[in-house]
Design a protein around this motif. Structure first.
Motif, mmCIF file in Angstrom:
data_model
loop_
_atom_site.group_PDB
_atom_site.id
_atom_site.type_symbol
_atom_site.label_atom_id
_atom_site.label_comp_id
_atom_site.label_asym_id
_atom_site.label_seq_id
_atom_site.Cartn_x
_atom_site.Cartn_y
_atom_site.Cartn_z
ATOM 1 N N LEU A 132 -3.817 -5.383 12.060
ATOM 2 C CA LEU A 132 -4.541 -4.860 10.899
ATOM 3 C C LEU A 132 -5.893 -4.251 11.268
ATOM 4 O O LEU A 132 -6.418 -3.424 10.528
ATOM 5 N N VAL A 133 -6.475 -4.656 12.398
ATOM 6 C CA VAL A 133 -7.764 -4.060 12.755
ATOM 7 C C VAL A 133 -7.605 -2.838 13.656
ATOM 8 O O VAL A 133 -8.568 -2.356 14.225
ATOM 9 N N SER B 4 -13.685 -7.157 8.378
ATOM 10 C CA SER B 4 -12.908 -6.290 9.259
ATOM 11 C C SER B 4 -11.655 -5.741 8.573
ATOM 12 O O SER B 4 -10.798 -5.159 9.221
ATOM 13 N N GLY B 5 -11.567 -5.943 7.262
ATOM 14 C CA GLY B 5 -10.496 -5.282 6.503
ATOM 15 C C GLY B 5 -9.178 -6.024 6.494
ATOM 16 O O GLY B 5 -8.176 -5.513 6.012
ATOM 17 N N ILE B 6 -9.150 -7.258 7.031
ATOM 18 C CA ILE B 6 -7.895 -8.005 7.075
ATOM 19 C C ILE B 6 -7.610 -8.678 5.742
ATOM 20 O O ILE B 6 -6.471 -8.766 5.313
ATOM 21 N N LEU B 7 -8.659 -9.134 5.069
ATOM 22 C CA LEU B 7 -8.496 -9.861 3.809
ATOM 23 C C LEU B 7 -9.195 -9.135 2.667
ATOM 24 O O LEU B 7 -10.230 -8.502 2.862
ATOM 25 N N ASP C 165 -3.241 -10.179 12.375
ATOM 26 C CA ASP C 165 -4.608 -9.719 12.132
ATOM 27 C C ASP C 165 -5.007 -8.632 13.124
ATOM 28 O O ASP C 165 -5.703 -7.690 12.777
ATOM 29 N N ARG D 195 -7.951 1.137 4.902
ATOM 30 C CA ARG D 195 -8.081 0.342 6.115
ATOM 31 C C ARG D 195 -8.055 1.178 7.394
ATOM 32 O O ARG D 195 -8.927 1.043 8.254
ATOM 33 N N TYR E 33 -0.173 -10.420 1.842
ATOM 34 C CA TYR E 33 -0.843 -11.074 2.974
ATOM 35 C C TYR E 33 -2.353 -10.863 2.922
ATOM 36 O O TYR E 33 -3.130 -11.795 3.072
ATOM 37 N N THR E 34 -2.772 -9.634 2.694
ATOM 38 C CA THR E 34 -4.207 -9.370 2.720
ATOM 39 C C THR E 34 -4.917 -9.980 1.514
ATOM 40 O O THR E 34 -6.120 -10.140 1.530
ATOM 41 N N SER E 35 -4.169 -10.323 0.460
ATOM 42 C CA SER E 35 -4.869 -10.954 -0.651
ATOM 43 C C SER E 35 -4.844 -12.476 -0.554
ATOM 44 O O SER E 35 -5.666 -13.144 -1.145
ATOM 45 N N THR E 36 -3.894 -13.021 0.214
ATOM 46 C CA THR E 36 -3.873 -14.483 0.319
ATOM 47 C C THR E 36 -4.283 -14.984 1.689
ATOM 48 O O THR E 36 -4.714 -16.111 1.840
ATOM 49 N N GLY E 37 -4.115 -14.145 2.701
ATOM 50 C CA GLY E 37 -4.511 -14.550 4.041
ATOM 51 C C GLY E 37 -3.622 -15.608 4.641
ATOM 52 O O GLY E 37 -4.032 -16.356 5.506
#
Lengths: 328, 267
Positions: free
Chosen positions: B99-100, A71-74, B96, A92, B262-266
């Protein structure tokens, strides 16, 4: 062409190690030790338009990491991922306007606002033209029976009512693809069925592709033609429900209702459970056929009723994890 | 761009409506803030009535700095609730959700709430500005008014930028950073006095690192049309508020960097 392509997806996390005791806590302030955890270790699958796929696995297996990447979050460490022709984490904003996401435990509605206001705001966020919005909203309202809820502030809704509203909210922009993360968690039986019926209908009549992660195996059995099982960051099985059952070495169940409460045993079957006069036996059809076992048991015991079943899907999956553990 | 602005206005309208459900609580919070900040100014007043002048700055000149800084801070504070509460947003996994959605996260956070209760500080600051201007008998030419508006907007940009920086740090650590509060609230305290009373390293910090001096001290000196004890030229005083915009742009750049982390480490 596949709607979702996932190839050799790898994602690792760095986790700070906590040392015990006060001394450890102080040392941790200065220098932290890190440990790398492989959340996804080469995941592959493809999903075609119009599929309804169950994505299951225990906590920490990599389920939500996969959903977050899709879903593009990670951003994954490596591997390929293409959804609806997009790489989710690149570009995104354009990508996410084509998907719907429901996080079962967190509402996307505005807590203090009446439901209808959240819908209106979402239509602006997703840039849905007013005419199209009215049409899709009215359809969702009637299919999910939301009419009486529209003017109620979200904080006053029950969990089941809120989930129905959340489902509608994630579909106002009519995405061809829907991610459902634990949609039935905490719901009462009636709401669960309503949500299930809606998801099935959405998939069958609108052709929306649905990826469902859940702990509720009833959801899976009721909805999914295909199940992907993930454990420790790799795909354990990917196939139909029947395939999944077949993987457990053809185990079957024989359930007996006895006339009298008496002990039951047989050399080719094992008692799994018994309550009163009801006995459940496990057997391997390769070793003994159902008819053979039944004739043997009915010869020795007075049986009022009997039936043969597949093991419940929870147990099938639990078995898969156990096999995985043994191999590890 | 206009579409984003329209959406933001919509967010704001909804937020106001949501707050109006708790009308009494809103009025009490606004009143409390008005009174709280008013005592702050009363303190300054008491100081001046005891000691007369502060290095040759009169009470009403200082009041002008005070008014500009507090109005600017109130504006930024009212518009940045989403960033102010961002640590919590990340911790509970709500980021999150942003982000969606097909919009920039900055727009969605800025739209989270228009904290109407901040109107208390805003009114108090504006009131002090008004009284100061009357006591100093300032002639509000178009140029002066424009400079005052630039100072307030530039100031709002700096404070908003500080809130953005504070929020960005939450991408790395969930500890609340008292250090950042020193910059925001300490910044308000510092910039409500004329910069020239401070030591040089302090002055440099608030001119070049966090340019609060550029949005308060320099333009207000220009409005007062007095000679700057620090010797800055008039033209520089007039363009100084632009530093606020630059600071905000840099903060947003830092935000984007944090978001990528954030998006690379979550986490």
């Amino acid at each position: 062409m596949s709607q979702i392509v996932v190839e050799d997806l790898v994602k690792t996390y760095r986790v700070a190690e906590r040392r015990p005791g006060l001394g450890g806590a102080i040392r941790g302030l200065v220098r932290r030790e890190h440990r790398t955890v492989r959340a996804l270790d080469g995941v592959d699958f493809r999903i075609e338009p119009g599929e309804l796929v169950g994505y299951v696995g225990p906590n920490g297996a990599g389920k939500s990491t996969t959903i977050k990447i899709l879903s593009g979050i990670l951003v994954p460490d490596s591997g390929r991922c293409e959804v609806l022709g997009h790489v989710p984490w690149r570009d995104r904003v354009r990508y996410v306007s084509g998907i719907g996401v429901v996080f079962g435990q967190r509402t996307q509605l505005w807590w203090d606002l009446p439901v209808i206001e959240s819908f209106d705001l979402l239509s602006a966020i997703y840039r849905v033209e007013p005419e199209r919005y009215r049409r899709s909203r009215d359809e969702l309202v009637s299919r999910l029976a939301l009419e009486p809820l529209l003017d109620i502030p979200v904080r006053q809704l029950s969990l089941g009512q809120r989930m129905r509203c959340d489902l509608a909210a994630s579909l106002l922009h009519e995405p061809p693809l829907l991610f459902l993360d634990e949609p039935s968690i905490g719901l009462d039986a009636v709401s669960k069925l309503a949500v299930r019926d809606f998801i099935r209908e959405l998939n069958e009549t609108r052709g929306v592709t649905v990826i469902l992660t859940t702990h509720d195996m009833d959801d899976i059995e009721a909805l999914c033609r295909r199940v992907i099982v993930i454990g420790r960051g790799t795909i354990l099985t990917d196939g139909t429900l029947d395939d999944l059952r077949a993987r457990t070495r053809g185990e079957r169940r024989l359930i007996l209702d006895l006339v009298e409460d008496e002990p039951v045993s047989d050399r080719d079957a094992e008692v799994v459970s018994r309550s009163g006069t009801r006995v459940e036996l496990r057997f391997d059809p390769a070793r003994v056929t159902a008819t053979e076992l039944i004739s043997r048991l009915t010869a020795r015991h007075a049986v009022r009723d009997l039936f043969v079943e597949n093991p419940p899907i929870e147990e099938v999956i639990a078995r898969l994890y156990a096999d995985e553990d043994r191999e590890a | 761009m206009t579409d984003s602005l329209r959406l933001w206005i919509r967010y704001m309208a909804l937020s106001v409506r949501a707050q109006m459900q708790y009308r009494a609580s809103f009025f009490l919070a606004a009143l409390g803030q008005f009174l709280g900040t008013a005592t702050e100014f009363a303190g300054i007043w008491a100081l001046f009535s005891r000691f007369g002048e502060l290095r040759d700055w009169t009470l009403w000149e200082v009041a002008l700095f005070y008014g500009v800084v507090n109005v600017a801070f109130a504006l930024a504070d009212a518009l940045s609730t989403g960033f102010d509460r961002f640590g919590d947003t990340v911790k509970r996994g709500h980021f999150d959700r942003l982000l969606v959605r097909p919009r920039s996260t900055v727009l969605q956070l800025a739209g989270q709430e228009l904290a109407f209760r901040r109107v208390g500080r805003l009114l108090q600051g504006a009131l002090v500005l008004g009284v100061a201007s009357a006591s100093l008998e300032l002639d509000w030419t178009a140029a002066r008014a424009a400079l005052l508006a630039a100072a307030i907007l530039g100031g709002a940009c700096v404070f908003f930028g500080l809130f953005v920086v504070h929020a960005t740090i939450a991408f790395w650590t969930i500890e609340s950073l008292e250090l950042m509060n020193t910059l925001t609230y300490g910044g308000v305290q510092t910039a409500q006095y004329p910069l020239s009373i401070y030591a040089a390293p302090f002055r440099r910090f608030f001119t070049f690192a966090v340019p609060l001096a550029c949005v308060a001290y320099f333009p207000v000196v220009a409005i007062l049309e007095r000679d700057d004890p620090l010797g800055s030229p008039f033209w520089l005083q007039c363009i100084a508020p632009l530093a606020g915009v630059v600071f905000l742009a840099a903060s947003l750049q830092f935000w984007r960097f944090g978001e990528r982390h954030y998006t690379s480490t979550g986490s």
